[in-house]
Write a protein that holds these residues in place. Structure first.
Motif, short mmCIF file in Angstrom:
data_model
loop_
_atom_site.label_atom_id
_atom_site.label_comp_id
_atom_site.label_asym_id
_atom_site.label_seq_id
_atom_site.Cartn_x
_atom_site.Cartn_y
_atom_site.Cartn_z
N VAL A 126 44.78 38.68 49.82
CA VAL A 126 43.92 39.74 49.30
C VAL A 126 42.79 40.05 50.29
O VAL A 126 42.37 41.20 50.42
CB VAL A 126 43.36 39.37 47.91
CG1 VAL A 126 42.32 40.37 47.44
CG2 VAL A 126 44.51 39.30 46.90
N GLU A 131 42.82 40.33 53.37
CA GLU A 131 43.25 41.22 54.45
C GLU A 131 43.59 42.63 53.96
O GLU A 131 43.95 43.48 54.78
CB GLU A 131 44.43 40.59 55.18
CG GLU A 131 44.04 39.29 55.84
CD GLU A 131 45.17 38.67 56.63
OE1 GLU A 131 46.19 39.35 56.87
OE2 GLU A 131 45.01 37.50 57.02
N LEU A 132 43.45 42.90 52.68
CA LEU A 132 43.76 44.22 52.15
C LEU A 132 42.59 45.18 52.38
O LEU A 132 41.43 44.78 52.41
CB LEU A 132 44.06 44.14 50.66
CG LEU A 132 45.26 43.31 50.25
CD1 LEU A 132 45.37 43.27 48.73
CD2 LEU A 132 46.55 43.86 50.85
N SER A 133 42.91 46.44 52.51
CA SER A 133 41.88 47.47 52.64
C SER A 133 41.31 47.78 51.26
O SER A 133 41.87 47.40 50.23
CB SER A 133 42.47 48.73 53.25
OG SER A 133 43.39 49.33 52.35
N LYS A 182 41.27 50.64 49.86
CA LYS A 182 42.24 51.51 49.18
C LYS A 182 43.33 50.68 48.50
O LYS A 182 43.72 50.95 47.36
CB LYS A 182 42.86 52.48 50.18
CG LYS A 182 43.83 53.45 49.56
CD LYS A 182 44.39 54.39 50.59
CE LYS A 182 45.40 55.33 49.95
NZ LYS A 182 46.00 56.24 50.93
N GLU A 183 43.82 49.65 49.19
CA GLU A 183 44.86 48.80 48.61
C GLU A 183 44.32 47.99 47.44
O GLU A 183 45.02 47.80 46.44
CB GLU A 183 45.41 47.86 49.69
CG GLU A 183 46.22 48.57 50.75
CD GLU A 183 46.56 47.70 51.94
OE1 GLU A 183 47.68 47.84 52.44
OE2 GLU A 183 45.71 46.89 52.36
N ILE A 184 43.08 47.56 47.53
CA ILE A 184 42.47 46.83 46.41
C ILE A 184 42.32 47.73 45.20
O ILE A 184 42.59 47.32 44.07
CB ILE A 184 41.12 46.21 46.83
CG1 ILE A 184 41.38 45.08 47.81
CG2 ILE A 184 40.34 45.71 45.62
CD1 ILE A 184 40.14 44.45 48.38
N LYS A 185 41.93 48.97 45.44
CA LYS A 185 41.81 49.93 44.33
C LYS A 185 43.17 50.12 43.65
O LYS A 185 43.25 50.21 42.42
CB LYS A 185 41.29 51.27 44.82
CG LYS A 185 39.82 51.24 45.18
CD LYS A 185 39.37 52.59 45.68
CE LYS A 185 37.93 52.54 46.11
NZ LYS A 185 37.44 53.83 46.59
N THR A 186 44.22 50.18 44.44
CA THR A 186 45.57 50.32 43.89
C THR A 186 45.94 49.11 43.04
O THR A 186 46.47 49.24 41.94
CB THR A 186 46.60 50.52 45.01
OG1 THR A 186 46.26 51.69 45.75
CG2 THR A 186 48.01 50.66 44.45
N ILE A 187 45.64 47.92 43.56
CA ILE A 187 45.94 46.70 42.80
C ILE A 187 45.16 46.67 41.50
O ILE A 187 45.71 46.32 40.45
CB ILE A 187 45.63 45.45 43.65
CG1 ILE A 187 46.68 45.32 44.75
CG2 ILE A 187 45.59 44.20 42.80
CD1 ILE A 187 46.41 44.21 45.72
N ARG A 210 44.09 49.21 39.79
CA ARG A 210 44.69 50.22 38.89
C ARG A 210 45.97 49.67 38.26
O ARG A 210 46.20 49.81 37.07
CB ARG A 210 44.99 51.50 39.67
CG ARG A 210 45.57 52.62 38.82
CD ARG A 210 45.82 53.88 39.65
NE ARG A 210 46.55 53.65 40.88
CZ ARG A 210 47.88 53.55 40.97
NH1 ARG A 210 48.63 53.63 39.88
NH2 ARG A 210 48.47 53.37 42.14
N ARG A 253 33.90 41.37 48.53
CA ARG A 253 34.33 42.50 49.35
C ARG A 253 33.45 43.72 49.18
O ARG A 253 33.76 44.79 49.68
CB ARG A 253 35.78 42.86 49.00
CG ARG A 253 36.71 41.74 49.29
CD ARG A 253 37.90 42.06 50.03
NE ARG A 253 37.98 43.41 50.55
CZ ARG A 253 38.75 43.72 51.56
NH1 ARG A 253 39.46 42.81 52.14
NH2 ARG A 253 38.84 44.96 51.99
#
Length: 76
Positions: free
Chosen positions: A26, A28-30, A32-37, A39, A61
């Motif tokens: 987690v 290393e995620l951007s 945007k990717e965290i927001k997707t997760i 959601r 983060r």
């Protein structure tokens, strides 16, 4: 998300070591990717969402001293 959901059922490992590995992934995620997760996490049980939230909180983060939840909440 499924790895978090079934974290207790991962064979030949302890929950703590599984959490550490997931934290590394987690981290290393951007944003945007965290927001997707986050959601996608809304469709999972509350215990799964809580563990994800704790992991995100652990990583700190946030930008400008904001937590990930505050960043995500402000965007919706």
């Amino acid at each position: 998300m499924d790895a978090i959901l079934y974290i207790k059922k991962i064979p030949v490992t302890k929950v703590a070591s599984s959490c550490q590995r997931l934290l590394t992934i987690v981290k290393e995620l951007s944003v945007k990717e965290i927001k997707t997760i986050v959601r996608l996490a809304l469709k999972y049980p509350s215990a799964t969402r809580a563990l994800l939230g704790a992991m995100l909180d652990e990583l700190k983060r946030g930008t400008r001293n904001r937590t990930p939840f505050q960043i995500i909440k402000s965007d919706y």
